[in-house]
Design an enzyme around this catalytic site. Sequence first.
Site, PDB file in Angstrom:
ATOM      1  N   VAL A  77       0.865  -1.176   0.000  1.00 25.69           N
ATOM      2  CA  VAL A  77       0.000   0.000   0.000  1.00 25.69           C
ATOM      3  C   VAL A  77       0.904   1.228   0.000  1.00 25.69           C
ATOM      4  O   VAL A  77       1.900   1.269   0.730  1.00 25.69           O
ATOM      5  CB  VAL A  77      -0.923   0.012   1.242  1.00 25.69           C
ATOM      6  CG1 VAL A  77      -1.747   1.287   1.317  1.00 25.69           C
ATOM      7  CG2 VAL A  77      -1.831  -1.216   1.248  1.00 25.69           C
ATOM      8  N   ARG A  88      -6.147  -4.481   4.834  1.00 22.72           N
ATOM      9  CA  ARG A  88      -7.161  -5.432   5.308  1.00 22.72           C
ATOM     10  C   ARG A  88      -8.117  -5.801   4.171  1.00 22.72           C
ATOM     11  O   ARG A  88      -8.454  -6.962   3.975  1.00 22.72           O
ATOM     12  CB  ARG A  88      -7.935  -4.848   6.487  1.00 22.72           C
ATOM     13  CG  ARG A  88      -9.056  -5.749   7.000  1.00 22.72           C
ATOM     14  CD  ARG A  88      -9.741  -5.152   8.220  1.00 22.72           C
ATOM     15  NE  ARG A  88      -8.788  -4.969   9.310  1.00 22.72           N
ATOM     16  CZ  ARG A  88      -8.388  -5.936  10.125  1.00 22.72           C
ATOM     17  NH1 ARG A  88      -8.870  -7.155   9.996  1.00 22.72           N
ATOM     18  NH2 ARG A  88      -7.521  -5.676  11.087  1.00 22.72           N
ATOM     19  N   GLU A 109       4.604 -15.034   4.182  1.00 16.99           N
ATOM     20  CA  GLU A 109       5.796 -14.635   4.921  1.00 16.99           C
ATOM     21  C   GLU A 109       5.687 -13.134   5.161  1.00 16.99           C
ATOM     22  O   GLU A 109       5.249 -12.402   4.279  1.00 16.99           O
ATOM     23  CB  GLU A 109       7.088 -14.904   4.140  1.00 16.99           C
ATOM     24  CG  GLU A 109       7.404 -16.361   3.935  1.00 16.99           C
ATOM     25  CD  GLU A 109       6.807 -16.943   2.666  1.00 16.99           C
ATOM     26  OE1 GLU A 109       6.743 -18.177   2.572  1.00 16.99           O
ATOM     27  OE2 GLU A 109       6.377 -16.170   1.788  1.00 16.99           O
ATOM     28  N   TYR A 121      -2.250  -9.410  10.076  1.00 13.05           N
ATOM     29  CA  TYR A 121      -2.464 -10.816   9.718  1.00 13.05           C
ATOM     30  C   TYR A 121      -3.047 -11.605  10.896  1.00 13.05           C
ATOM     31  O   TYR A 121      -3.919 -12.447  10.701  1.00 13.05           O
ATOM     32  CB  TYR A 121      -1.169 -11.452   9.214  1.00 13.05           C
ATOM     33  CG  TYR A 121      -0.631 -10.767   7.975  1.00 13.05           C
ATOM     34  CD1 TYR A 121      -1.470 -10.356   6.944  1.00 13.05           C
ATOM     35  CD2 TYR A 121       0.727 -10.519   7.827  1.00 13.05           C
ATOM     36  CE1 TYR A 121      -0.981  -9.723   5.815  1.00 13.05           C
ATOM     37  CE2 TYR A 121       1.224  -9.892   6.696  1.00 13.05           C
ATOM     38  CZ  TYR A 121       0.361  -9.491   5.699  1.00 13.05           C
ATOM     39  OH  TYR A 121       0.857  -8.867   4.574  1.00 13.05           O
TER      40      TYR A 121
END
Length: 160
Positions: A77, A88, A109, A121
Amino acid sequence: MTWRLRRAGIADLEGIMDIERATFPADAWSAQTMAHELADPNGFYIVAESADGELDGYAGLLAPAGAEDADVQTVAVVERARRRGIGRMLVTALLAEADDRGALRVFLEVRADNPSAQQLYRTLGFAEVGVRRGYYQPEGVDAIVMRRSASRGEPAEDPA
């Protein structure tokens, strides 16, 4: 500001590469690699486009149809649009696509020195399952491997 998510295409390559180079200056993918990713039928790349047509983020997934595992390849982003929910939105869309393709688990990762991404995450159901030492080159930064299981799959945490 609002964004529209849409499937990325080769016409988006220049805008994606601008974000890629700004976000990952030391280890940006090449335009050739990114073009290959965009064209791969096993991949799913999306962009977040602002109302004025600017690309403010992108994300990619590798998820062959019918495979049990999918991998988030990249999420980026632009700095001016961070902390507004775009990351998100992008990851949520990737997870929906992984579900549609039948994946039971989604891996990714994340840099060990990026606690904001790690927290995002976690809030999306990912759990740490390992570390890849020195994964991000040339800096030698470790990668935290995370996994999220589909609701029909096994729990995200390892039972052992």
